[in-house]
Design a protein around this motif. Structure first.
Motif, PDB file in Angstrom:
ATOM      1  N   GLY A   1     115.450 -26.702  96.059  1.00 29.59           N
ATOM      2  CA  GLY A   1     115.232 -25.287  95.738  1.00 29.59           C
ATOM      3  C   GLY A   1     113.771 -24.887  95.887  1.00 29.59           C
ATOM      4  N   ALA A   2     112.864 -25.729  95.393  1.00 30.09           N
ATOM      5  CA  ALA A   2     111.428 -25.454  95.520  1.00 30.09           C
ATOM      6  C   ALA A   2     111.013 -25.433  96.991  1.00 30.09           C
ATOM      7  CB  ALA A   2     110.623 -26.491  94.742  1.00 30.09           C
ATOM      8  N   PHE A   3     111.599 -26.316  97.780  1.00 33.45           N
ATOM      9  CA  PHE A   3     111.313 -26.356  99.208  1.00 33.45           C
ATOM     10  C   PHE A   3     111.727 -25.033  99.863  1.00 33.45           C
ATOM     11  CE2 PHE A   3     112.730 -27.144 103.564  1.00 33.45           C
ATOM     12  CZ  PHE A   3     111.605 -27.737 104.120  1.00 33.45           C
ATOM     13  N   GLY A   4     112.934 -24.554  99.531  1.00 35.09           N
ATOM     14  CA  GLY A   4     113.422 -23.289 100.085  1.00 35.09           C
ATOM     15  C   GLY A   4     112.562 -22.109  99.680  1.00 35.09           C
ATOM     16  N   GLU A   5     112.098 -22.101  98.442  1.00 36.59           N
ATOM     17  CA  GLU A   5     111.230 -21.022  97.976  1.00 36.59           C
ATOM     18  C   GLU A   5     109.891 -21.051  98.698  1.00 36.59           C
ATOM     19  OE1 GLU A   5     111.002 -21.182  93.708  1.00 36.59           O
ATOM     20  OE2 GLU A   5     113.162 -20.882  93.504  1.00 36.59           O
ATOM     21  N   SER A   6     109.319 -22.234  98.882  1.00 24.53           N
ATOM     22  CA  SER A   6     108.046 -22.344  99.605  1.00 24.53           C
ATOM     23  C   SER A   6     108.200 -21.897 101.052  1.00 24.53           C
ATOM     24  CB  SER A   6     107.515 -23.778  99.560  1.00 24.53           C
ATOM     25  OG  SER A   6     107.141 -24.110  98.244  1.00 24.53           O
ATOM     26  N   TYR A   7     109.293 -22.310 101.675  1.00 19.42           N
ATOM     27  CA  TYR A   7     109.549 -21.915 103.055  1.00 19.42           C
ATOM     28  C   TYR A   7     109.649 -20.395 103.166  1.00 19.42           C
ATOM     29  CZ  TYR A   7     111.805 -21.515 107.594  1.00 19.42           C
ATOM     30  OH  TYR A   7     112.098 -21.169 108.886  1.00 19.42           O
ATOM     31  N   THR A   8     110.379 -19.788 102.237  1.00 17.82           N
ATOM     32  CA  THR A   8     110.550 -18.334 102.250  1.00 17.82           C
ATOM     33  C   THR A   8     109.223 -17.627 102.006  1.00 17.82           C
ATOM     34  OG1 THR A   8     112.845 -18.542 101.527  1.00 17.82           O
ATOM     35  CG2 THR A   8     111.767 -16.409 101.178  1.00 17.82           C
ATOM     36  N   ALA A   9     108.435 -18.104 101.057  1.00 17.84           N
ATOM     37  CA  ALA A   9     107.127 -17.484 100.783  1.00 17.84           C
ATOM     38  C   ALA A   9     106.224 -17.553 102.011  1.00 17.84           C
ATOM     39  CB  ALA A   9     106.469 -18.161  99.583  1.00 17.84           C
ATOM     40  N   GLU A  10     106.252 -18.677 102.709  1.00 20.87           N
ATOM     41  CA  GLU A  10     105.446 -18.813 103.929  1.00 20.87           C
ATOM     42  C   GLU A  10     105.911 -17.838 105.005  1.00 20.87           C
ATOM     43  OE1 GLU A  10     105.512 -22.951 105.096  1.00 20.87           O
ATOM     44  OE2 GLU A  10     104.695 -23.574 103.157  1.00 20.87           O
ATOM     45  N   ARG A  11     107.218 -17.683 105.151  1.00 19.24           N
ATOM     46  CA  ARG A  11     107.758 -16.738 106.134  1.00 19.24           C
ATOM     47  C   ARG A  11     107.346 -15.307 105.791  1.00 19.24           C
ATOM     48  NH1 ARG A  11     112.583 -18.248 109.564  1.00 19.24           N
ATOM     49  NH2 ARG A  11     112.565 -16.016 109.978  1.00 19.24           N
ATOM     50  N   LEU A  12     107.468 -14.959 104.514  1.00 15.65           N
ATOM     51  CA  LEU A  12     107.089 -13.610 104.097  1.00 15.65           C
ATOM     52  C   LEU A  12     105.609 -13.350 104.346  1.00 15.65           C
ATOM     53  CD1 LEU A  12     109.122 -13.360 100.779  1.00 15.65           C
ATOM     54  CD2 LEU A  12     109.538 -12.058 102.874  1.00 15.65           C
ATOM     55  N   ALA A  13     104.760 -14.312 104.004  1.00 17.67           N
ATOM     56  CA  ALA A  13     103.318 -14.160 104.229  1.00 17.67           C
ATOM     57  C   ALA A  13     103.021 -13.984 105.718  1.00 17.67           C
ATOM     58  CB  ALA A  13     102.557 -15.356 103.653  1.00 17.67           C
ATOM     59  N   ALA A  14     103.717 -14.724 106.558  1.00 22.27           N
ATOM     60  CA  ALA A  14     103.527 -14.614 108.006  1.00 22.27           C
ATOM     61  C   ALA A  14     103.964 -13.245 108.527  1.00 22.27           C
ATOM     62  CB  ALA A  14     104.291 -15.725 108.723  1.00 22.27           C
ATOM     63  N   GLU A  15     104.867 -12.595 107.802  1.00 26.95           N
ATOM     64  CA  GLU A  15     105.346 -11.267 108.188  1.00 26.95           C
ATOM     65  C   GLU A  15     104.527 -10.148 107.552  1.00 26.95           C
ATOM     66  OE1 GLU A  15     109.549 -11.121 107.373  1.00 26.95           O
ATOM     67  OE2 GLU A  15     109.921 -12.924 108.551  1.00 26.95           O
ATOM     68  N   GLY A  16     103.426 -10.507 106.909  1.00 26.84           N
ATOM     69  CA  GLY A  16     102.524  -9.503 106.369  1.00 26.84           C
ATOM     70  C   GLY A  16     102.720  -9.149 104.909  1.00 26.84           C
ATOM     71  N   TYR A  17     103.576  -9.868 104.213  1.00 21.32           N
ATOM     72  CA  TYR A  17     103.757  -9.630 102.784  1.00 21.32           C
ATOM     73  C   TYR A  17     102.634 -10.310 102.006  1.00 21.32           C
ATOM     74  CZ  TYR A  17     108.532  -7.915 103.397  1.00 21.32           C
ATOM     75  OH  TYR A  17     109.636  -7.196 103.755  1.00 21.32           O
ATOM     76  N   ILE A  18     102.261  -9.703 100.905  1.00 22.24           N
ATOM     77  CA  ILE A  18     101.350 -10.330  99.952  1.00 22.24           C
ATOM     78  C   ILE A  18     102.225 -10.915  98.849  1.00 22.24           C
ATOM     79  CG2 ILE A  18      99.518  -9.946  98.258  1.00 22.24           C
ATOM     80  CD1 ILE A  18      98.698  -7.522 100.070  1.00 22.24           C
TER      81      ILE A  18
END
Length: 129
Positions: A8-25
């Motif tokens: 679960g932590a891995f999935g959350e980190s992956y998602t946060a990285e994707r969001l940051a790459a898409e311009g999310y803070i």
């Protein structure tokens, strides 16, 4: 930490990285309040995205989106209200998104699939009114 928690932590980190790459803070991760937790709170273009991340191992019988019951939505919405009050946020739009991350069953998971649902539900979906 259990294998399920690590996944679960891995999935959350992956998602946060994707969001940051898409311009999310990324404003918060694992924001906890009594009765709930918000996996990721991100912002882009003046909109707060509250993201529930569901990490599934390959071959799971249910998809992540299906796992978000009415009770889970209610908890997320209540926790979001408390977050907004706590941070004094009144002038931003809020959206509830869901990220599904499919991973391998290995001890060190790899991502096999990723789906992101913008506006997966809204506060009117809640059974708390």
């Amino acid at each position: 930490m259990s294998v399920k928690s690590e996944r679960g932590a891995f999935g959350e980190s992956y998602t946060a990285e994707r969001l940051a790459a898409e311009g999310y803070i990324i404003k918060e991760r694992n924001y906890r309040v009594k009765g709930g937790e918000l996996d990721i709170i991100a912002e882009r273009d003046g909109i707060i995205a509250v993201v529930e991340v569901k990490t599934r191992k390959f071959g799971s019988l249910t998809e992540g989106l299906e796992a978000i019951t009415r009770r889970k939505r209610d908890c997320i919405i209540k926790a979001t209200r408390l977050y907004l009050l706590d941070k004094g946020i009144e002038d931003k739009g809020v959206r509830f998104d869901v990220a599904e991350v499919t991973v391998t069953t290995e001890n060190i998971p790899r991502v096999l699939g990723y789906k992101y649902y913008e506006n997966a539900f809204d506060a009117t979906d809640a059974g708390i009114y």
